[in-house]
Each structure stands twice: as C-alpha cells, then as structure tokens.
Design a protein around this motif. Sequence first.
Motif, PDB file in Angstrom:
ATOM      1  N   LEU A   1    -100.208 -13.823  -9.225  1.00 30.29           N
ATOM      2  CA  LEU A   1     -99.561 -13.901  -7.912  1.00 30.29           C
ATOM      3  C   LEU A   1    -100.118 -14.975  -6.991  1.00 30.29           C
ATOM      4  N   VAL A   2    -101.435 -15.211  -7.055  1.00 28.30           N
ATOM      5  CA  VAL A   2    -102.032 -16.074  -6.026  1.00 28.30           C
ATOM      6  C   VAL A   2    -101.398 -17.469  -5.994  1.00 28.30           C
ATOM      7  N   PRO A   3    -101.282 -18.196  -7.137  1.00 31.75           N
ATOM      8  CA  PRO A   3    -100.659 -19.519  -7.034  1.00 31.75           C
ATOM      9  C   PRO A   3     -99.226 -19.459  -6.503  1.00 31.75           C
ATOM     10  N   LEU A   4     -98.489 -18.429  -6.920  1.00 33.24           N
ATOM     11  CA  LEU A   4     -97.115 -18.306  -6.418  1.00 33.24           C
ATOM     12  C   LEU A   4     -97.106 -18.058  -4.916  1.00 33.24           C
ATOM     13  N   MET A   5     -98.030 -17.235  -4.468  1.00 35.97           N
ATOM     14  CA  MET A   5     -98.033 -16.880  -3.045  1.00 35.97           C
ATOM     15  C   MET A   5     -98.549 -17.997  -2.154  1.00 35.97           C
ATOM     16  N   ILE A   6     -99.406 -18.854  -2.706  1.00 38.69           N
ATOM     17  CA  ILE A   6     -99.902 -19.956  -1.861  1.00 38.69           C
ATOM     18  C   ILE A   6     -99.073 -21.224  -2.071  1.00 38.69           C
TER      19      ILE A   6
ATOM     20  N   ALA B   1     -98.513 -22.951  -4.930  1.00 44.22           N
ATOM     21  CA  ALA B   1     -99.142 -23.945  -5.808  1.00 44.22           C
ATOM     22  C   ALA B   1     -98.507 -23.870  -7.195  1.00 44.22           C
ATOM     23  N   ARG B   2     -98.767 -24.897  -7.999  1.00 46.49           N
ATOM     24  CA  ARG B   2     -98.178 -24.902  -9.334  1.00 46.49           C
ATOM     25  C   ARG B   2     -99.023 -24.117 -10.336  1.00 46.49           C
ATOM     26  N   ASP B   3    -100.319 -24.037 -10.111  1.00 45.32           N
ATOM     27  CA  ASP B   3    -101.199 -23.320 -11.043  1.00 45.32           C
ATOM     28  C   ASP B   3    -102.510 -23.054 -10.318  1.00 45.32           C
ATOM     29  N   LEU B   4    -103.436 -22.424 -11.010  1.00 48.06           N
ATOM     30  CA  LEU B   4    -104.777 -22.288 -10.441  1.00 48.06           C
ATOM     31  C   LEU B   4    -105.502 -23.627 -10.535  1.00 48.06           C
ATOM     32  N   ALA B   5    -106.626 -23.737  -9.845  1.00 51.83           N
ATOM     33  CA  ALA B   5    -107.327 -25.013  -9.779  1.00 51.83           C
ATOM     34  C   ALA B   5    -107.813 -25.471 -11.153  1.00 51.83           C
ATOM     35  N   PHE B   6    -108.295 -24.532 -11.979  1.00 53.57           N
ATOM     36  CA  PHE B   6    -108.840 -24.886 -13.292  1.00 53.57           C
ATOM     37  C   PHE B   6    -108.107 -24.097 -14.377  1.00 53.57           C
TER      38      PHE B   6
ATOM     39  N   MET C   1    -105.799 -25.264  -2.538  1.00 54.03           N
ATOM     40  CA  MET C   1    -104.472 -25.588  -3.081  1.00 54.03           C
ATOM     41  C   MET C   1    -103.308 -24.934  -2.337  1.00 54.03           C
ATOM     42  N   ARG C   2    -103.548 -24.498  -1.118  1.00 51.53           N
ATOM     43  CA  ARG C   2    -102.448 -23.872  -0.385  1.00 51.53           C
ATOM     44  C   ARG C   2    -101.414 -24.919  -0.009  1.00 51.53           C
ATOM     45  N   CYS C   3    -100.162 -24.491   0.039  1.00 49.33           N
ATOM     46  CA  CYS C   3     -99.091 -25.436   0.331  1.00 49.33           C
ATOM     47  C   CYS C   3     -99.140 -25.855   1.804  1.00 49.33           C
ATOM     48  N   GLU C   4     -98.339 -26.834   2.115  1.00 47.79           N
ATOM     49  CA  GLU C   4     -98.337 -27.383   3.469  1.00 47.79           C
ATOM     50  C   GLU C   4     -97.980 -26.292   4.488  1.00 47.79           C
TER      51      GLU C   4
ATOM     52  N   ASN D   1     -93.605 -23.223 -11.369  1.00 48.94           N
ATOM     53  CA  ASN D   1     -93.479 -22.317 -10.206  1.00 48.94           C
ATOM     54  C   ASN D   1     -92.401 -22.734  -9.214  1.00 48.94           C
ATOM     55  N   PHE D   2     -92.544 -23.927  -8.639  1.00 50.51           N
ATOM     56  CA  PHE D   2     -91.583 -24.361  -7.619  1.00 50.51           C
ATOM     57  C   PHE D   2     -91.106 -25.778  -7.955  1.00 50.51           C
ATOM     58  N   ALA D   3     -89.784 -25.967  -7.949  1.00 46.66           N
ATOM     59  CA  ALA D   3     -89.256 -27.314  -8.186  1.00 46.66           C
ATOM     60  C   ALA D   3     -89.757 -28.256  -7.092  1.00 46.66           C
ATOM     61  N   GLU D   4     -89.770 -27.762  -5.878  1.00 42.92           N
ATOM     62  CA  GLU D   4     -90.365 -28.525  -4.778  1.00 42.92           C
ATOM     63  C   GLU D   4     -91.429 -27.646  -4.145  1.00 42.92           C
ATOM     64  N   LEU D   5     -92.587 -28.222  -3.899  1.00 45.82           N
ATOM     65  CA  LEU D   5     -93.632 -27.402  -3.284  1.00 45.82           C
ATOM     66  C   LEU D   5     -93.188 -26.981  -1.892  1.00 45.82           C
ATOM     67  N   PRO D   6     -93.321 -25.692  -1.598  1.00 50.65           N
ATOM     68  CA  PRO D   6     -92.788 -25.206  -0.320  1.00 50.65           C
ATOM     69  C   PRO D   6     -93.609 -25.656   0.888  1.00 50.65           C
ATOM     70  N   VAL D   7     -92.971 -25.580   2.025  1.00 46.94           N
ATOM     71  CA  VAL D   7     -93.660 -25.801   3.301  1.00 46.94           C
ATOM     72  C   VAL D   7     -93.430 -24.544   4.124  1.00 46.94           C
ATOM     73  N   VAL D   8     -94.512 -23.964   4.624  1.00 52.88           N
ATOM     74  CA  VAL D   8     -94.335 -22.712   5.358  1.00 52.88           C
ATOM     75  C   VAL D   8     -94.725 -22.878   6.818  1.00 52.88           C
ATOM     76  N   ARG D   9     -94.160 -22.021   7.637  1.00 52.99           N
ATOM     77  CA  ARG D   9     -94.473 -22.085   9.064  1.00 52.99           C
ATOM     78  C   ARG D   9     -94.904 -20.730   9.618  1.00 52.99           C
ATOM     79  N   SER D  10     -94.802 -19.689   8.772  1.00 54.39           N
ATOM     80  CA  SER D  10     -95.219 -18.375   9.259  1.00 54.39           C
ATOM     81  C   SER D  10     -95.741 -17.561   8.084  1.00 54.39           C
ATOM     82  N   ARG D  11     -96.148 -16.307   8.373  1.00 53.09           N
ATOM     83  CA  ARG D  11     -96.640 -15.443   7.295  1.00 53.09           C
ATOM     84  C   ARG D  11     -95.507 -14.923   6.427  1.00 53.09           C
ATOM     85  N   ARG D  12     -94.285 -15.024   6.908  1.00 52.25           N
ATOM     86  CA  ARG D  12     -93.146 -14.540   6.126  1.00 52.25           C
ATOM     87  C   ARG D  12     -92.154 -15.691   5.910  1.00 52.25           C
TER      88      ARG D  12
END
Lengths: 283, 561
Positions: B104-109, B111-116, B200-203, B534-545
Amino acid sequence: MDDERNRGHEQTVIEMPAPTAWPMLMAVGLTLSFAGLVTSVAVTIVGIVFTIVGIVGWFGEVLPVEHTESIAVTPALEVPRAKVAVAYLEVGEMGHRAVLPLEIYPYRAGIKGGIAGGVVMAALAVVHGMILHGSPWYTINILAATGMADLANANAATLSSFIPSAFIVALVIHGVASILIGLLYGVLLPMAPRYPAFFAAIVAPLLWTGLLWASLSVINPVLDARIEWRWFILCQIAFGAVAGYVVDRTEKVRTLQHLPFAVRSGIESPGIMRERIEREPEK
Amino acid sequence: MAGSIEHRIALSAESDHASLPILGRAHEWVVTVDHKRLGLMYIGGGLVFFLIAGLQAATMRLQLAIPNAGIIAPQVFNRLLTVHGTAMVFLVGMPILTGFLNYLVPLMIGARDLAFPRLNAFGFWLWLFGSLLLYFSYIGGDGLYGAGSAPDVGWFAYAPLTERAFSRGNSTDYWILSILLTSVGSTATAINLLTSIFCMRCEGMTLRKMPVLVWLAAVVSFLMCVVLPPLSAAQAMLLLDRFLGAHFFDTQAGGSAILWQHFFWIFGHPEVYVLVLPAFAFANEIIPVFSRKVIFGYSVMVAASCALAFISLGVWAHHMFSVGMAPAGNAFFAASTMLVSIPTGIKIFNWIGTMWGGKIRFRIPMMFSVGFLAQFLIAGLTGIMLAVAPFDWQLTDTYFVVAHFHYVLIGAIVFMIFAAIYYWFPKATGKMLGERLGKWHFWLFLIGFHMTFDTLHFAGLRGMPRRIYTYQPGRGLDTINLIASIGVIFQAAGILMFLINVIRSLRSGKPAGDDPWDAWTLEWSTSSPPPEYNFAELPVVRSRRPLWDLKHPEDPDWKYE
C-alpha cells in the motif's frame, strides 16, 4: 526509475526495475550459511558460494547502470465526478465539514463535577458507616486500607476509630479518583447526547461497579469481603447523578480541532483566521 | 555495458502475463521486484503459516478440552506451544502486516515502487527461508540426518532453559537461526519503507497530507529498526553460548538469565506495537471510508501513534514484575505502562468520533473494524490491570495473561487483518470478496473468539497456569476449558468460510471496478489490480483526500486543510 521524459500524456513506456533472481539467491545463500551450523559444514560452504554469487549478480544489476525493463503504458484512468452532491448539514458554522462533536464541555466542568460528586459520595459513605457500624470513620478507614497494608487486616474496633494517616490517605484516594472520573464524564458526556442523565447516573456507575465487583476479589480480597455492595452501588449512583448534573449544566465550548495549532496554542499569527474565513464556501 | 542490459518491452502486461504457461507465471513471481507482488507474497506466505500455526493451536486446545486428556505427549505440547507462538509473531503477524504496508505505501504516496526494489525482494526471501528453517526442525532438529525435534523452549526462550545443558540437540538452534534471519529480512523492509516514505512522496504530499496509514508505516518502520537489533544481538549471544561455550546467559557459569529477559523484552514489548500499529493504520483508513467522514483528529492520531511508539520503548520490564526487581523499578515500569493508556484512549475516542454522526455502511471491513474497537478496548483494560505490579504478581503466568495478549493479537490484530483483506482484496485482484460468506466468516470467528478467550480470563483468575499440557478435574477449570476449546471449532469454521470465499472470489468473483468503496486515498485512483508502474502519470495532491478533491471539484478538501 522514471524521469521527466516519462511525465505527461504523450508517454508510451515507463522504465521499471527489471525482475531478478539475485536477491533470492543471496537469501538462499545466507540461509544455508547459517543452516550449516545445525546440519553440515558442506551446507555452509554451499551457502557461502551462493551468497557470493548472489552479491556479485546483484551488483551487476545496479552497477554501472540500473537494469530496467520498459512497460507499455495504458492511459491513465479518469476519476469520475461524484454523482452525489455534497450534502450540507444545517448545524455547524463550518459547512458540511462539521467536526463532531461540535461542542464539548471544558475540562473545568469535569473537575467541578468530580468534586461535587465526590463530596456527595463521601457524605453518603459517612452515613453508611454511622448507620451500619456506628462510626463515621469506618468507611473512610476501609477506603484507606486499599493503600495501607496494616489496615487491611485490622479489626472492626480499629476500623471504627479515627486514624489521621488513614484519613489523609482516604482523602487523597477519594479526591484523585473523583476528579479523574469527573474528567472522564466531561469527555464522555458529549458522546451520549440523547440521554446524558441516564448515562451519567445509571449506565456509567453500574458499568464500573460491575467491573469492580467482578475483579475486586482478585485485586483486594480483604476489601471485597468488607464491602456492602448495596451501599456501594447507591454511592456510585449518587456520584454519577451529581457529577453528571454539574457537568451537564456547564456551558459547552466549541471544539478547537478545526483551528490551526498556532491559534490553539495562543501564538500570534495574524492572517490565519481571515484567510480561513475567506476560503469558506458560500452557502 | 549499457548495451548488454536486457531491455524488454512488455506490450501489454496483462496479455503477456495471461499467455504464459504456469511455470512461466511462477517464474515471474519468483524473480519479481514489484512491491505489489512482494506484498501479496508476504500476505500469502503469512496466511499459509497462519493456517499451520492455527492447526497447532487447535491441537493444543484439543488436548486441554478435558482434564487429564492424553491426546498428545507433554513434550509434543511444548513443541507445539513454542512453534505456534514463534510462528504467529514472526511468520504470521509481521509478514502479513508488512506485506500490506509493502503493497500500500507506494500506492498511497503516489510512487512507482519502494526506494530499493531488490532489497525488498531480498527481505522477502530471507523471511521465507528463515521461516522454513523453523519448520524444518520438525524434520531435522538433531542435524541434517537427525530425528525431528522442534524447539520446545517457548517463544520467549528464557535462559538458562536454552543453554546446551537443558536444551540438547539442535532444535533451539533452529529457533535462533530462524528468528535471526527473519529479523534481518524485516529490518531490510523497514529501512525500505522509511526511505520511501521520506524520499518518494508525490508532489504536494507534505507530511501533514500523508494518509494516516503512511504515517503509521513510518512509525512502525522506525520501531522495527530500533528493536530488532537487540533481539538479533541476543540471538547471536545465545549462539555463542551454545556453540562456542560463552556464558552470557549460562547461570551455572556466572551468566545472567535476567539479561536474556531484558534483551528479549526490550524487543518483545515494542513488538506488540510493531504488530498493532499497522492494525490501527488499517482502522484509520477503513473507519472513515465506511462512516463517510474525514478522520476525527488527524494530527492527534498521528501524535498519539508517535507517542505510543516512544512509550513502548520504555515499558519492557512490565513483563518482568515477578522476576524480583527493585520496588522503584517496578513502580517506574508500572507507571510507564499506564501511560500507554493515554494515547491508546485518544485513538479509541477518535475512532468513535469518526463514526459518530457518520453515515455508517456496515460492510464486512467495517464489521471487523467495529469488532476490533470493542475487543481492543477490553485488551487495553486488562493490560492496565496487569500493569499493576501486585495484580501481576498474582496472575502472571496464568491464563489471564494468555487471554489478555490473545485479545490484542487476535481481537485487535487478526480482526484488522481480515478487515484489511476484505477492504483491499478488490484493489489487488479486481474481484470483490463475497458479502454473504464474509458475514458467516465474521460472525463465526467473532463468536468463536469470545468463547475461547473470554473464558480463558476466568481460567486465569481461577489460577490455571499457562504452558501446562493438562490439569486435574474438579478444580473449576473443566467447563471453562471445554467452552474455550469449542470456541476454536467456531473460529476454524470462520476461517474455512474465509478460504472458500477467497477461492470462489478469485475464480468467479464479482468485478470490483477501480474504486468499489468510494474511497479517497490514491491507491483507488489506479486500476484494479494496479499496473506494474502504479500510475500512468504520477499524481499531484493538494489535500489528505486527493480522490475526494477529484470527485467533488465543487467543494474540494484543500480549501479547508
């Protein structure tokens, strides 16, 4: 992993780390190296060989350039707009984002309620001692016995006499417990908005009395043997009713959760509240 | 060098995968470095060990169902007890929970994968092979060609019971090596999660906008990095004792048995939080979605989790009240243990606050979450009771303690694992788990759990010691133990329903769609199951939801946060 050229709508492939078995081989090698301790030295030797091969292979995966594979991209999903519009609550000034409970009791309400309940309970306990044991000190000494080992085995005559140290211990135990339970009432009562009096006077006292009744024989068998449970329940209900009444009469305050930390902690932070008000959606 | 790199283009991951023969597909799983597959492998592996360790528990309860039962020998009972306890902590709890975090963590932040990614694969395989080593002792506990003799020293392996003089053969060595290896694997995973979360959190995803699950993943990872090394150090010292004649824990040669207890519980108590904090994390995601409300007190929830982790590091000796520490030591550890109740209470109130006034949907994940809330409350209360040193002196090493920690481990953690499986199964497989079978699973498991562990509190209060393989009739324990054992049948029936549900859903489950629960975190913005990237385009978020913002552009959250 991905770079700028992979961003945007026109991308067709994304570079991802290539699958590899080297980490697994290294894990097998390490496991065998240790397992040799309990099996045979040959197992350890094989394990060390596997580990070295695994490390070399793994290094080759990432040096000098990370081994990647290109994955074709399927178009990004569109998140559909919700068909259900946001329903606004009428209560609360912050629109539908009301932080429930909207209002809570201040902590002082719980402290006052605890003190008031504690006074009434103490009075009833003294009456109990006088009626059943002919001494106002009996119940006080029984309470003190929870913290004074020598009183736990005292006879009825000793328990009926005034013992200054026991009085102080009982006062501290009763005072602290009353205030803490009063505080709990202050926190809990907004959670039972429909029948606060019933919750405060009946439900909560019976709950903790039941808990004590079930466990006191283990926690303090001496006290358990001396307690008059009908009086005990009466005292608890009296405490609950008075504490609940005092808490419920206190004027509630708005929850502060929606306010920024700076405002809550009293730090001067000009502009914060105005900004927040400006952002509020029009109703 | 770059030219020698294999550069494969998968035209379509799905069609490519489906056309592979079964061995080819197995190969893909074996060589994968994808965090989602590794997460699923952790969860799948953990569930297999859950069944095995569960069967071991059922065998023990069968033996204890009636007094003087001679179904299994005392030595066999000791082995079952040891392997069951060890497996449930190291082979079930930790891998399933870290498997979820892995997934879940990479999907929730965003990211495409974990760091390593390769370290992630290494951690998984080390865990798996280490786990197999524990069960291999049943075959070769006395060496490669020796007779089976699984470890029988309890999951805590108190010294000097584990020294050569009292534990002959190699079964205890298998136990040591297994835990040593799985701990290294878990540490690797923890480092990976920490790095990913902080780098690795998204923008737009500031620390204040991270989902609470991600916050808790960071806290748990930090805790793992702190508490696993002392355990590994203790295991290494015990190995030195057993193989090279060192005397760290050998009391006959001046070593200290208490030293082992300190080492073990410095790990052992925070380990409870390593297990329970991810369960809290699942509750933090599931309860708001099924209450249709934002989480009540985000900042306080995060602060309480950090406080829990911090306090948990200072309470280990409450497992040692009966050792005979100084009164000041007892008082300190009793007081620090009681402090745990404050952040825990805050969390419980906040979950209730989240549900209160919400439009609650009682689907299976929510049912398990509500069960968790009630049971964890009781677990907390009995925990506070045991924090009182005189009370603990009376009840330590009785079934009261067994009931208490099973309320934490099953009542809280296993219930939330099931809640999480029902909640994220649609995301991982693209299929819904059946609702009807899910309800059967929930009710059978709930009833069985309470039949078994409510009653065991009373067995403890009546003085039934733990770790005994039988008892005499007529001591007020017969009915209690019979009810507890019947409860296991209910629990097993519930698990059977769950397994049937999973198999049926995988074969012919209802298609889930991308966002079946109308949720708000980023993992639901991608397809079910998500593509490798995970994501075709890395997401950009502005809130917790972030998904709420996209679904409700007329009234997004970012205006208020």
